[in-house]
Design an enzyme around this catalytic site. Structure first.
Site, PDB file in Angstrom:
ATOM      1  CE1 TYR A  75       0.747  19.835   1.236  1.00  0.00           C
ATOM      2  CE2 TYR A  75       1.410  20.016  -0.898  1.00  0.00           C
ATOM      3  CZ  TYR A  75       1.435  19.394  -0.017  1.00  0.00           C
ATOM      4  OH  TYR A  75       2.308  18.032  -0.102  1.00  0.00           O
ATOM      5  CE1 TYR A 124       5.949  17.922  -0.035  1.00  0.00           C
ATOM      6  CE2 TYR A 124       7.175  16.054   0.534  1.00  0.00           C
ATOM      7  CZ  TYR A 124       6.086  16.464   0.088  1.00  0.00           C
ATOM      8  OH  TYR A 124       5.166  15.848  -0.896  1.00  0.00           O
TER       9      TYR A 124
END
Length: 393
Positions: free
Chosen positions: A296, A346
């Site tokens: 991440y 994203y």
């Protein structure tokens, strides 16, 4: 969670295009992604009896079900903490399937994080009746800590102080992500790599974070279909097995820098270490068994302690691990082969799960040889989750 090992599998994935202005509602994006995932699984909408997503997703389950003609829903759930839910929703689906609560669960996430609510803007306005999050924020907002970048910056600065990491070390994460994205036609930054010098020249957002240390704001939707292992093998000859999945929240957890933890934990991610221990134990694997990772990468500094939490290098050694080229396609741990949130899009980390599936299937734009297990991590600095997927057999 040993009981979940190989009890469920991912059989379908779908996505929309990733853009800065989708021109349509988040519900429409969710519908498109789910429709594509169901088709990819070789199923029909009426075969779906479960749905799971993030608490922050705006698309109601019943609206999605009605628009797509899904079957009666026997399971639906939501997971909080933003990007920390990226793998936890997979856990929800796997638990439902393993328990027999549902046969086929679709996970979805759709956001207009650029054209709609700007996710990088943080929270600046407060209603007269503050919710719990606003109450917590009242302790840090007076110090100017309004945005995700502002919350991460103190952690990054402390990490630099403790271990001698530099802005260039953070920049190398961004350079690798953009390098991989440049080869991914679905990535927003397709064919647009950057150099370390360009990273260093990008504007400051909140020191020590440059603009190119911060992930994108994107519009788009993604979806995943999960079903039982035996049924998965009937649907496809290459099911992606959910080898292990876990959640974790550690003591004195805060959003997104845990300001009140002991000094030695101010440069660590205890919640991610908790997830790592669970994953490795449940899968009977260790870091040496992982061939690729989707880490991440909402902010580059938080990639480093994740590598350490999962045992790919020692405490404070991630900067050297990265400098030695281990995140590259020919490195020890090829990372974010889709470009990650820095380079592809994203979508709150869910697009990373799709890339892990593609690597196991052998269909990634940056396909690696001999991939047996891929690690996926979720949002950092928040209650989080993680996932290991693997080949069948």
């Amino acid at each position: 969670m040993e009981q979940l090992r190989d009890k469920a599998a991912i059989v379908g994935i779908g996505q929309t295009e990733f853009s800065k202005n989708s021109g349509r509602s988040e519900l429409r994006l969710a519908i498109e992604a789910v429709k594509a995932a169901i088709a990819d699984a070789g199923l029909r909408p009426e075969d779906v009896d479960g749905l799971t997503t993030y608490t922050s997703d705006s698309s109601q389950e019943i609206d999605l079900a009605r628009a797509l003609g899904l079957g009666p829903l026997t399971f639906f759930s939501r997971v909080g903490y933003g990007g920390g839910a990226a793998c936890a929703v997979v856990q929800q689906a796997a638990l439902a399937v393993a328990a027999g609560v549902a046969k086929t669960v679709v996970i979805y996430r759709a956001i207009n994080a650029r054209s709609g609510r700007r996710y990088g803007a943080g929270r600046r306005s407060h209603s007269a009746s503050a919710d719990g999050f606003d109450s917590v924020m009242s302790w840090i907002a007076p110090y100017g800590l309004f945005t995700p970048a502002g919350w991460v910056a103190p952690f990054a600065r402390r990490y630099m102080h403790e271990f001698g990491a530099t802005s260039e070390d953070f920049g190398r994460v961004s350079v690798v992500g953009r390098k991989h994205a440049a080869r991914n036609p679905d990535a927003w930054f397709y064919d647009r790599p950057i150099t370390l010098a360009e990273h260093q020249a990008s504007p400051w957002i909140v020191e020590p974070l440059h603009l190119l240390d911060c992930c994108q704001e994107s519009d788009g939707g993604v979806a995943i279909v999960v079903t039982g292992a035996e049924r998965a093998r009937e649907l496809t000859d290459r099911p992606v097995m959910i080898r292990a999945v876990a959640q974790g929240a550690a003591a004195d957890q805060h959003m997104m820098t845990s300001y009140y933890r002991p000094d030695e934990q101010m440069v660590e991610l205890p919640e991610m270490a908790l997830v790592a221990r669970q994953l490795y134990a449940a899968a009977s694997l260790g870091p040496e068994d992982i061939q690729a990772a989707i880490i991440y990468d909402h902010f580059t500094p938080l990639v480093l302690p994740q590598l350490e939490a999962f045992g790919f290098c020692g405490r404070g050694e991630a900067k050297d691990f990265i400098r030695d080229g281990h995140l590259e396609l020919d490195g020890r741990l090829p990372t974010n082969t889709n470009g990650g949130q820095l380079g592809e899009a994203y979508i709150h980390g869910m697009n990373g799960v799709l890339e892990a599936v593609r690597q196991i299937r052998g269909s990634s734009c940056n396909q690696l040889a001999e991939v047996e297990h891929v690690l996926v991590t979720a949002g950092t600095g928040v209650p989080t989750s993680g996932l290991i997927v693997g080949r069948d057999g």
